[in-house]
Design a protein around this motif. Structure first.
Motif, PDB file in Angstrom:
ATOM      1  N   LEU A 244     -49.716  -5.706  30.626  1.00  0.00           N
ATOM      2  CA  LEU A 244     -48.278  -4.982  30.636  1.00  0.00           C
ATOM      3  C   LEU A 244     -47.313  -5.498  31.274  1.00  0.00           C
ATOM      4  O   LEU A 244     -46.184  -5.549  30.851  1.00  0.00           O
ATOM      5  N   LEU A 245     -47.572  -6.130  32.503  1.00  0.00           N
ATOM      6  CA  LEU A 245     -46.692  -6.607  33.237  1.00  0.00           C
ATOM      7  C   LEU A 245     -46.192  -8.109  32.561  1.00  0.00           C
ATOM      8  O   LEU A 245     -44.931  -8.104  32.563  1.00  0.00           O
ATOM      9  N   THR A 246     -46.785  -8.895  31.959  1.00  0.00           N
ATOM     10  CA  THR A 246     -46.322  -9.978  30.956  1.00  0.00           C
ATOM     11  C   THR A 246     -45.418  -9.345  29.953  1.00  0.00           C
ATOM     12  O   THR A 246     -44.264 -10.006  29.986  1.00  0.00           O
ATOM     13  N   ASN A 257     -40.951   5.326  23.008  1.00  0.00           N
ATOM     14  CA  ASN A 257     -41.023   5.377  21.725  1.00  0.00           C
ATOM     15  C   ASN A 257     -40.031   4.162  21.045  1.00  0.00           C
ATOM     16  O   ASN A 257     -39.318   4.329  19.897  1.00  0.00           O
ATOM     17  N   PHE A 258     -40.255   2.967  21.517  1.00  0.00           N
ATOM     18  CA  PHE A 258     -39.604   1.840  21.257  1.00  0.00           C
ATOM     19  C   PHE A 258     -37.938   2.054  21.226  1.00  0.00           C
ATOM     20  O   PHE A 258     -37.298   1.344  20.489  1.00  0.00           O
ATOM     21  N   GLN A 259     -37.498   2.727  22.482  1.00  0.00           N
ATOM     22  CA  GLN A 259     -36.090   2.845  22.605  1.00  0.00           C
ATOM     23  C   GLN A 259     -35.851   1.810  23.502  1.00  0.00           C
ATOM     24  O   GLN A 259     -34.433   1.453  23.732  1.00  0.00           O
ATOM     25  N   SER A 260     -36.676   1.203  24.199  1.00  0.00           N
ATOM     26  CA  SER A 260     -36.456   0.074  25.264  1.00  0.00           C
ATOM     27  C   SER A 260     -37.734  -0.948  25.148  1.00  0.00           C
ATOM     28  O   SER A 260     -38.711  -0.528  24.723  1.00  0.00           O
ATOM     29  N   GLY A 261     -37.373  -2.439  25.351  1.00  0.00           N
ATOM     30  CA  GLY A 261     -38.447  -2.985  25.583  1.00  0.00           C
ATOM     31  C   GLY A 261     -39.024  -3.499  26.961  1.00  0.00           C
ATOM     32  O   GLY A 261     -39.603  -4.289  27.284  1.00  0.00           O
ATOM     33  N   THR A 262     -38.451  -2.770  27.826  1.00  0.00           N
ATOM     34  CA  THR A 262     -38.727  -2.761  29.311  1.00  0.00           C
ATOM     35  C   THR A 262     -38.984  -1.424  29.966  1.00  0.00           C
ATOM     36  O   THR A 262     -38.340  -0.737  29.396  1.00  0.00           O
ATOM     37  N   PHE A 263     -39.796  -1.297  30.723  1.00  0.00           N
ATOM     38  CA  PHE A 263     -40.264  -0.252  31.381  1.00  0.00           C
ATOM     39  C   PHE A 263     -39.914  -0.367  32.960  1.00  0.00           C
ATOM     40  O   PHE A 263     -40.674  -1.100  33.743  1.00  0.00           O
ATOM     41  N   GLU A 264     -38.747   0.286  33.608  1.00  0.00           N
ATOM     42  CA  GLU A 264     -38.721   0.173  34.930  1.00  0.00           C
ATOM     43  C   GLU A 264     -39.808   0.438  36.062  1.00  0.00           C
ATOM     44  O   GLU A 264     -39.634  -0.088  37.116  1.00  0.00           O
ATOM     45  N   ASP A 265     -40.606   1.185  35.551  1.00  0.00           N
ATOM     46  CA  ASP A 265     -41.688   1.495  36.367  1.00  0.00           C
ATOM     47  C   ASP A 265     -43.111   0.916  35.996  1.00  0.00           C
ATOM     48  O   ASP A 265     -44.073   1.283  36.406  1.00  0.00           O
ATOM     49  N   ALA A 266     -43.061  -0.390  35.261  1.00  0.00           N
ATOM     50  CA  ALA A 266     -44.134  -0.830  34.850  1.00  0.00           C
ATOM     51  C   ALA A 266     -45.103  -1.319  36.022  1.00  0.00           C
ATOM     52  O   ALA A 266     -46.163  -1.210  35.872  1.00  0.00           O
ATOM     53  N   ARG A 268     -46.004   0.193  38.450  1.00  0.00           N
ATOM     54  CA  ARG A 268     -46.793   1.084  38.723  1.00  0.00           C
ATOM     55  C   ARG A 268     -48.140   1.306  37.892  1.00  0.00           C
ATOM     56  O   ARG A 268     -49.213   2.134  38.049  1.00  0.00           O
ATOM     57  N   LEU A 269     -48.043   0.479  36.739  1.00  0.00           N
ATOM     58  CA  LEU A 269     -49.173   0.722  35.872  1.00  0.00           C
ATOM     59  C   LEU A 269     -50.020  -0.578  35.910  1.00  0.00           C
ATOM     60  O   LEU A 269     -50.763  -1.000  35.005  1.00  0.00           O
ATOM     61  N   SER A 270     -49.615  -1.430  36.726  1.00  0.00           N
ATOM     62  CA  SER A 270     -50.253  -2.723  36.895  1.00  0.00           C
ATOM     63  C   SER A 270     -51.958  -2.560  37.296  1.00  0.00           C
ATOM     64  O   SER A 270     -52.105  -1.577  37.920  1.00  0.00           O
ATOM     65  N   PRO A 271     -52.840  -3.479  36.864  1.00  0.00           N
ATOM     66  CA  PRO A 271     -54.040  -3.255  37.379  1.00  0.00           C
ATOM     67  C   PRO A 271     -54.312  -3.218  38.778  1.00  0.00           C
ATOM     68  O   PRO A 271     -55.038  -2.424  39.226  1.00  0.00           O
ATOM     69  N   GLU A 272     -53.500  -4.087  39.488  1.00  0.00           N
ATOM     70  CA  GLU A 272     -53.386  -4.024  40.963  1.00  0.00           C
ATOM     71  C   GLU A 272     -53.098  -2.406  41.634  1.00  0.00           C
ATOM     72  O   GLU A 272     -53.787  -1.836  42.442  1.00  0.00           O
ATOM     73  N   GLN A 273     -52.151  -1.692  40.946  1.00  0.00           N
ATOM     74  CA  GLN A 273     -51.780  -0.498  41.473  1.00  0.00           C
ATOM     75  C   GLN A 273     -52.842   0.558  40.784  1.00  0.00           C
ATOM     76  O   GLN A 273     -53.326   1.573  41.603  1.00  0.00           O
TER      77      GLN A 273
ATOM     78  N   GLU B   4     -42.454 -18.945  38.154  1.00  0.00           N
ATOM     79  CA  GLU B   4     -43.089 -17.560  38.324  1.00  0.00           C
ATOM     80  C   GLU B   4     -44.494 -17.537  37.533  1.00  0.00           C
ATOM     81  O   GLU B   4     -44.675 -18.106  36.426  1.00  0.00           O
ATOM     82  N   PHE B   5     -45.545 -16.882  38.325  1.00  0.00           N
ATOM     83  CA  PHE B   5     -46.645 -16.805  37.493  1.00  0.00           C
ATOM     84  C   PHE B   5     -47.247 -15.457  37.117  1.00  0.00           C
ATOM     85  O   PHE B   5     -46.970 -14.541  37.877  1.00  0.00           O
ATOM     86  N   LEU B   6     -47.883 -15.409  36.061  1.00  0.00           N
ATOM     87  CA  LEU B   6     -48.448 -14.016  35.616  1.00  0.00           C
ATOM     88  C   LEU B   6     -50.018 -14.363  35.188  1.00  0.00           C
ATOM     89  O   LEU B   6     -50.281 -15.342  34.630  1.00  0.00           O
ATOM     90  N   GLY B   7     -50.738 -13.297  35.126  1.00  0.00           N
ATOM     91  CA  GLY B   7     -51.697 -13.113  34.670  1.00  0.00           C
ATOM     92  C   GLY B   7     -52.859 -14.418  35.446  1.00  0.00           C
ATOM     93  O   GLY B   7     -52.766 -14.428  36.568  1.00  0.00           O
ATOM     94  N   ILE B   8     -53.631 -15.242  34.788  1.00  0.00           N
ATOM     95  CA  ILE B   8     -54.760 -16.098  35.295  1.00  0.00           C
ATOM     96  C   ILE B   8     -54.193 -17.144  36.355  1.00  0.00           C
ATOM     97  O   ILE B   8     -54.423 -17.435  37.426  1.00  0.00           O
ATOM     98  N   PRO B   9     -52.712 -17.671  35.835  1.00  0.00           N
ATOM     99  CA  PRO B   9     -52.218 -18.497  36.919  1.00  0.00           C
ATOM    100  C   PRO B   9     -51.893 -18.100  38.104  1.00  0.00           C
ATOM    101  O   PRO B   9     -51.966 -18.330  39.261  1.00  0.00           O
ATOM    102  N   ARG B  10     -51.494 -16.707  38.005  1.00  0.00           N
ATOM    103  CA  ARG B  10     -51.111 -15.925  39.416  1.00  0.00           C
ATOM    104  C   ARG B  10     -52.162 -15.909  40.319  1.00  0.00           C
ATOM    105  O   ARG B  10     -52.390 -15.923  41.471  1.00  0.00           O
ATOM    106  N   GLU B  11     -53.513 -15.380  39.602  1.00  0.00           N
ATOM    107  CA  GLU B  11     -54.852 -15.379  40.429  1.00  0.00           C
ATOM    108  C   GLU B  11     -54.945 -16.893  41.063  1.00  0.00           C
ATOM    109  O   GLU B  11     -55.576 -17.003  42.052  1.00  0.00           O
ATOM    110  N   ARG B  12     -55.088 -17.834  40.352  1.00  0.00           N
ATOM    111  CA  ARG B  12     -55.242 -19.166  40.589  1.00  0.00           C
ATOM    112  C   ARG B  12     -54.563 -19.761  41.717  1.00  0.00           C
ATOM    113  O   ARG B  12     -54.886 -20.261  42.782  1.00  0.00           O
TER     114      ARG B  12
END
Lengths: 580, 84
Positions: A244-246, A257-266, A268-273, B4-12
Motif C-alpha cells: 500500500l505505501l509503495t 474509485n480511481f479518481q486519484s492515484g494517491t491517498f493522503e491518509d495511506a 494510517r493503513l500501513s501494516p505498522e499502523q 528512500e527505502f520501502l518494503g524489505i530494504p527498509r527493514e534491513r
C-alpha cells in the motif's frame, strides 16, 4: 494413467442423484495438467459455454493437480472453475490448504458438479463415494462457522469448502471458503449456491504414486530452501499489505474509485499502523514454507489482511480508519464475498452518490461505517445491497446516465489495486484477461515496476512481457504452485518441467510447458468466444482512456494506443483480427 | 543524494530515508552494504537481487551498477514483487 494422477474425474449430477467416474486420457492430462488448465478442458468437454452460469446445467469444477500431495512447497492448492455469474465469461479461482490434499485423495483429479439438489444440502465425497446430506441447519451460517460445524458433524478428517450467506443469496461475487482462505474472484460461491449446496466436504485415502520419488524429494528440499530466501522475504516478513505505501509512493494506489492515484491518509493503513500496540501474527497454508499470512488483532480474534482487501475497502472507498477496514475485511470473509469486487462496487456507488446519480446520502467516501453498512446490505441482498450484489457493471446498467464510464471493471470483474493509467503493461493485462481485470492471471505490474518498459507509456514492446506473465500464471495455476514462489526460479519453465518429470515420469521439457501454458490461455479464450465474447470486451472503462490520471498528468493511456496493444496481443497469440 | 527505502530494504536498513554521497548505483550499494550489513543479503555479485528494485527520480527503474547518480537525485529502493 501416469503417476501423479488418478486418471479420472468424478462427475456428480445432483438433479438425478448420480455419481460416475469418467476417464481422463493421458493426452488431456499432459496438455492441460490440472487446476485451471484441466478445469478449462473440462468446461469445454461439458459444453459449459452454452449454459447460464447459475442454471442447473452449468458445470462447477473443483480441479486438483499433479503436484498436490507432493512434498513441493505451496503445492496444496485447488482451482474452482466455471463460467462466472459476474462476467458471464470463464472463471477460475484458486485457494489453498488441506481441501486440495483431501480432495485428491478421493481418487480423482477433479470433481465436476452439475444439476441442482432437491433440498439445501452438503455434498459429501468420502473416499470417492458421493452422497448428499441435509444442510438446512447450516443455512445462513458464516463461512468459518459452517466449516467448523460441518467438521464436527462429519468428522475431523473431512475438509470443507463452503459458502456463506452471500453465496446462498447468489451475490455474483460470492466466494467459496476453506480454512480461512477463499476461491475468491468471479462468484464461484454463487454457482455452488445455485446448486442448492452449502458446502462440498471431502475425505479420502487414495494416494498417487510418484515416478521418481528420490528425485522429487531432492527437488522439494531445494525449493523449500530457496523459499526461505530474499525472493519471498517481503511476503514472509511484511505480507502484501506493505504494498500500500509503495503504491502510494508511486502514485499508483487506486483511491476514491480511481479518481486519484494517491491517498493522503495511506500511512494510517500501513501494516505498522494497523498493528500498532497489538502485534500481528503469521500463519501458513498447509504444505507451505513461505508463511505469507499476516493476522492483525481485532477484538478477541484476528483478521488476515492482504493488500487487495486493504486497498479495496480502504483507499478505494477513501477510508483511512484501519479498524473499519479490518472489520470490513472480516465481515466479507464471514459472508463469503470477494473483497475486491465488494470494495470496487461500493466505491462506484459512492461516486454515484457524489455525482447525484444515487440518492443514498449515507454512502460517502471516507466513511468506514458506510462501507460496513453496505457490506451488510450486499450480504443480505437488501435495499441498495440488492443492486450492488450484482457488481458494478450491472449496477451501472441500472443507474445509467453514463455511469458505466466509471464503473471500475473489465468484462464485469472489478479492477484490483493497480492504477492502469500509471501501469500500462498491467492495463493491457487487465484488458485482455479471460476472466476480466485481474492481477493473479496477469502479473504485468512486475514489468511496469522494472527497467523493461516505460510504465506510463506502453509500447508494442510491452506486449510480449504481458504475454510472458500471463503464460507463467497459467502454468502456475495448473501445476499448481503458489505465485509467491515465482521469484525463486532462475529458469521457471525448465525447473517446473523437472518437477513434473519427477512426479509423472513424462519426458516433459521447459519448451513443452511453454506451449502448454499458451494452450491453457487459448482454452480459456475459447470458452469465452463460445460464450459470446466480442473484441469490444478487451478494453478498459472510459475513465482510464484519453484522460490523464488527475494526480499524475503524465499518465495518459489513449484509446488508440490501448487498441493497438490489444491488437498486437491478439496477433502474438496467433489469433485473428477478431481475437479468435 | 537522497535515498528512500520501502518494503524489505527498509527493514534491513532500519531507516526510511538517508542522504548518501555516491557517483554510481554500484558505489551507492557498496556504501549501504558497508554501513548496514543486513542489506548485503539483498545484493548479488551483479548488483541488486532480482527481488529488489531501484527507481530514479520517480521515473526510471535502474539496475546497472554503472548508472550515474547526481547529487540531487532521489533513489527509491524497494521490494520489486507486488501482488496479493
Amino acid at each position: 494413467m501416469p503417476p501423479g494422477y488418478h486418471g479420472c474425474y468424478l462427475r456428480i449430477d445432483l438433479s438425478v442423484g448420480r455419481a460416475e467416474r469418467v476417464s481422463l486420457s493421458d493426452t488431456v492430462l499432459r496438455q492441460y495438467l490440472g487446476g485451471s488448465g484441466l478445469g478449462a478442458a473440462l468446461l469445454l468437454e461439458e459444453g459449459a459455454a452454452a449454459a447460464d452460469p447459475l442454471s442447473p446445467e452449468a458445470p462447477l469444477v473443483f480441479a486438483f493437480s499433479p503436484l498436490v500431495g507432493s512434498p513441493l512447497t505451496t503445492s496444496a492448492k485447488f482451482a474452482v472453475v466455471s463460467r462466472s455469474p459476474l462476467t458471464g465469461r470463464f472463471n477460475d479461482s484458486l485457494a489453498s490448504s488441506g481441501f486440495a490434499i483431501a480432495g485428491k485423495r478421493c481418487g480423482c483429479d477433479a470433481i465436476v458438479i452439475v444439476g441442482r439438489a432437491d433440498a439445501f444440502s452438503v455434498l459429501v465425497v468420502d473416499d470417492g463415494e458421493a452422497r448428499l446430506e441435509p444442510a438446512e441447519d447450516h443455512r445462513g451460517e458464516a463461512c468459518p462457522v459452517a466449516e467448523e460445524k460441518l467438521r464436527l458433524r462429519l468428522g475431523a478428517d473431512f475438509r470443507i469448502a463452503s459458502i456463506g450467506p452471500a453465496g446462498e443469496r447468489a451475490v455474483r461475487y460470492a466466494t467459496i471458503s476453506h480454512d480461512g482462505r477463499h476461491a475468491g474472484r468471479g462468484g464461484s460461491g454463487a454457482v455452488l449456491g445455485s446448486k442448492n449446496l452449502k458446502a462440498l466436504a471431502v475425505r479420502g485415502s487414495r494416494r498417487c504414486e510418484w515416478a521418481r520419488p528420490d528425485e522429487l524429494i531432492e527437488l522439494s528440499r531445494d525449493l523449500s530452501r530457496r523459499s526461505f530466501g530474499p525472493a519471498t522475504a517481503k511476503y514472509r516478513e511484511l505480507g502484501t499489505a506493505t504494498n500500500l505505501l509503495t503504491f502510494n509512493r508511486f502514485g499508483t494506489l487506486p483511491t476514491r474509485n480511481f479518481q486519484s492515484g494517491t491517498f493522503e491518509d495511506a500511512a494510517r493503513l500501513s501494516p505498522e499502523q494497523l498493528s500498532a500496540g497489538r502485534p500481528r501474527t503469521r500463519a501458513s497454508c498447509v504444505a507451505c514454507t513461505i508463511g505469507c499470512e499476516h493476522i492483525y488483532p481485532l477484538g478477541d480474534s484476528g483478521v488476515r489482511i492482504e493488500y487487495e482487501s486493504l486497498f479495496a475497502l480502504g483507499s478505494l472507498c477513501g477510508v483511512s480508519d484501519g479498524d473499519a477496514v479490518l472489520r470490513a475485511t472480516r465481515r466479507c470473509d464471514e459472508l463469503g464475498i470477494d473483497t475486491i469486487s465488494t470494495g470496487g462496487t461500493i466505491a462506484f456507488a459512492m461516486e454515484c452518490v457524489e455525482r447525484g446519480l444515487l440518492d443514498e446520502p449515507w454512502l460517502r467516501f471516507g466513511s468506514g461505517d458506510a462501507v460496513l453498512k453496505a457490506i451488510e446490505l450486499i450480504g443480505a441482498r437488501e435495499g441498495l445491497g440488492n443492486l450492488l450484489a450484482d457488481g458494478s457493471r450491472r449496477a451501472a446498467s441500472a443507474i445509467g446516465r453514463g455511469s458505466i464510464a466509471f464503473a471500475p471493471q473489465v468484462k464485469g470483474l472489478e479492477i484490483p489495486g493497480y492504477e492502469p493509467r500509471a501501469l500500462q503493461t498491467m492495463a493491457l493485462g487487465f484488458a485482455v484477461g479471460a476472466r476480466g481485470a485481474d492481477h493473479n492471471r496477469s502479473g504485468a505490474y512486475e514489468v511496469d515496476f522494472s527497467n523493461k518498459v516505460n510504465r506510463r507509456h506502453a509500447t508494442l514492446e510491452s506486449v510480449r512481457h504481458a504475454i510472458e506473465t500471463e503464460d507463467r500464471a497459467a502454468l502456475m495455476d495448473s501445476l499448481i504452485l503458489c505465485k509467491f514462489l515465482r521469484g525463486v526460479f532462475t529458469d521457471f519453465y525448465g525447473e517446473t518441467a523437472a518437477m513434473l518429470r519427477a512426479v509423472t515420469g513424462w519426458d516433459v521439457t521447459g519448451d513443452e510447458l511453454r506451449e502448454t501454458a499458451r494452450r491453457i490461455v487459448a482454452a480459456k479464450r475459447r470458452i469465452n468466444v463460445l460464450a459470446g465474447w466480442t473484441l469490444e470486451e478487451d478494453t478498459l472503462p472510459d475513465r482510464f482512456l484519453d484522460t490523464p490520471l488527475p494526480t499524475d498528468p503524465g499518465a495518459v493511456l489513449t484509446r488508440e494506443r490501448l487498441q493497438a496493444l490489444v491488437a498486437e496481443y491478439h496477433r502474438q497469440r496467433g489469433w485473428d483480427a477478431r481475437g479468435q | 543524494m537522497y535515498v528512500e527505502f520501502l518494503g524489505i530494504p527498509r527493514e534491513r536498513v532500519g531507516l526510511t530515508e538517508l542522504h548518501v554521497q555516491a557517483c554510481s548505483l554500484g558505489e551507492l550499494l557498496g556504501t549501504l552494504a558497508a554501513r548496514f550489513p543486513a542489506f548485503t543479503e539483498l545484493l548479488t555479485a551483479d548488483g541488486l537481487h532480482p527481488s529488489i528494485a531501484a527507481n530514479l527520480n520517480g521515473d526510471e527503474f535502474v539496475r546497472d551498477p554503472d548508472t550515474v547518480l547526481a547529487e540531487h537525485d532521489h533513489l527509491l529502493i524497494l521490494s520489486a514483487d507486488a501482488g496479493g
